[in-house]
Design an enzyme around this catalytic site. Structure first.
Site, PDB file in Angstrom:
ATOM      1  N   LEU A 176      79.799  50.159  50.440  1.00  0.00           N
ATOM      2  CA  LEU A 176      81.135  49.928  49.412  1.00  0.00           C
ATOM      3  C   LEU A 176      82.099  50.974  49.889  1.00  0.00           C
ATOM      4  CD1 LEU A 176      82.611  48.575  47.227  1.00  0.00           C
ATOM      5  CD2 LEU A 176      81.466  50.244  45.738  1.00  0.00           C
ATOM      6  N   VAL A 177      83.208  50.595  50.070  1.00  0.00           N
ATOM      7  CA  VAL A 177      84.242  51.648  50.541  1.00  0.00           C
ATOM      8  C   VAL A 177      85.434  51.658  49.520  1.00  0.00           C
ATOM      9  CG1 VAL A 177      83.899  51.831  53.093  1.00  0.00           C
ATOM     10  CG2 VAL A 177      85.389  50.032  52.119  1.00  0.00           C
ATOM     11  N   SER A 178      85.562  50.572  48.616  1.00  0.00           N
ATOM     12  CA  SER A 178      86.867  50.491  47.834  1.00  0.00           C
ATOM     13  C   SER A 178      86.378  49.470  46.825  1.00  0.00           C
ATOM     14  CB  SER A 178      87.988  49.941  48.299  1.00  0.00           C
ATOM     15  OG  SER A 178      89.014  50.063  47.563  1.00  0.00           O
ATOM     16  N   SER A 179      86.669  49.650  45.376  1.00  0.00           N
ATOM     17  CA  SER A 179      86.543  48.884  44.374  1.00  0.00           C
ATOM     18  C   SER A 179      87.679  49.057  43.452  1.00  0.00           C
ATOM     19  CB  SER A 179      85.127  49.493  43.558  1.00  0.00           C
ATOM     20  OG  SER A 179      85.327  50.682  43.157  1.00  0.00           O
ATOM     21  N   THR A 185      85.493  45.359  46.173  1.00  0.00           N
ATOM     22  CA  THR A 185      86.498  44.636  46.651  1.00  0.00           C
ATOM     23  C   THR A 185      86.535  45.015  48.174  1.00  0.00           C
ATOM     24  OG1 THR A 185      87.990  46.591  46.414  1.00  0.00           O
ATOM     25  CG2 THR A 185      88.210  44.654  44.584  1.00  0.00           C
TER      26      THR A 185
END
Length: 328
Positions: free
Chosen positions: A92-95, A85
């Site tokens: 990638l820092v948030s999912s 996300t």
């Protein structure tokens, strides 16, 4: 049926189908969590996400003018898979976590009515919404280091009428202003248990956190001591950023190890857990000698003198310090 009603119907149908699938798969055995998943639609929390495509990423979003792209977005939202996300410089820092894993973690958290829960890693806000539905807004606190993430999570939660306390701050420091907590749920991988968490827990509290490639469930005795075993399930999360961000050193992870064993999930778990304390060949010999142990045979102890992982018995003979620097 108007266009808006048709879209709403498609989203409600996909949402209901996912709840049925999670229930059929055994991920929602507790009827209270089943009710929470049925009440909280995932699509509100992932209005867009990224998929890998070639050397880059493709963004799928709810308001795409192309109806086929919107349909792809919706299918992805209600697939039992994690969704990227938030990216920063390609990283990638948030999912949004895999829904079945979220369900298993929430059930393993073993919350009781009236429990005050601290979530480390706000993500999209989806997990906090599920907790709010189960416990009520006043008993849920969510912390994330990134202000963009907390602002976005608050907006998503507000759309559904949930108002937990969402704090921008270093999750490794907990949230002393909202302590004490009965449960701490961690949604990012950590190399060590931050000592601040224990001091913010009531005696008997439970901490559930991703460590190595598993989930450790700790029971807190007091501000200086906690102990517990890993769950059987695997878990892969975005690493914690902040004061406890640096993972334990890994060196020569595949050094002299047959490729098929490096790829073996059980062995990979032990290899990461003992990294910096055991040479990979030592880890392999022990793993074979002990009958290729599953995750639930391993545990972690946090005490005044340090933190260590262990196999079968916290008193030994197989005990390794956590977070040791890798040998040169």
């Amino acid at each position: 049926m108007g266009a808006h009603a048709e879209v709403r119907d498609m989203r409600e149908t996909a949402h209901a189908a996912q709840v049925r699938e999670l229930t059929a798969a055994g991920a929602l055995e507790d009827p209270r969590w089943r009710a929470a998943f049925a009440a909280v639609p995932r699509h509100v929390f992932v209005p867009y996400y990224y998929t890998g495509r070639g050397a880059g990423h493709e963004r799928l979003w709810a308001e795409d003018p192309d109806p086929e792209q919107r349909a792809r977005w919706l299918r992805g939202v209600y697939t039992d898979a994690p969704l990227a996300t938030r990216l920063r410089d390609g990283e990638l820092v948030s999912s949004s976590s895999q829904p079945s894993l979220m369900a298993k973690m929430l059930e393993a958290l073993d919350v009781r009515d009236g429990d005050h829960v601290l979530e480390i890693g706000a993500g999209t806000g989806y997990n906090a919404a599920l907790l709010c539905h189960r416990l009520g807004d006043d008993l849920v606190t969510s912390v994330d280091l990134d202000e963009e993430i907390t602002e976005s999570a608050r907006a998503h939660l507000d759309r559904l009428g949930y108002h937990p306390t969402v704090v921008t701050g270093d999750g490794a420091r907990g949230c002393p202003a909202r302590a004490p907590f009965d449960r701490i749920l961690v949604t990012c991988t950590i190399p060590l248990i931050p000592p601040a968490w224990l001091g913010q827990c009531r005696p008997g509290a439970r901490i559930l956190a991703p460590l190595s490639t598993g989930l450790i469930a700790l029971t807190v005795r007091d501000a200086a001591f906690a102990e517990g075993r890993f769950l059987h399930t695997s878990a892969y999360f975005v690493p914690l950023r902040g004061a406890t961000a640096a993972p334990p050193g890994t060196y020569g992870m595949s050094q002299g190890i047959p490729y098929e064993l490096v790829e073996n999930e059980r062995f990979q778990f032990m290899l990461v857990l003992t990294s910096g304390a055991l040479h990979p060949r030592e880890a392999l010999d022990l793993w074979r000698r002990e009958g290729r142990p599953a995750r639930e045979r391993f545990g972690v102890t946090v005490g005044p003198e340090g933190q260590w992982s262990w196999l079968d018995d916290p008193q030994g003979p197989y005990v390794w310090p956590l977070g040791e620097p890798a040998p040169a």
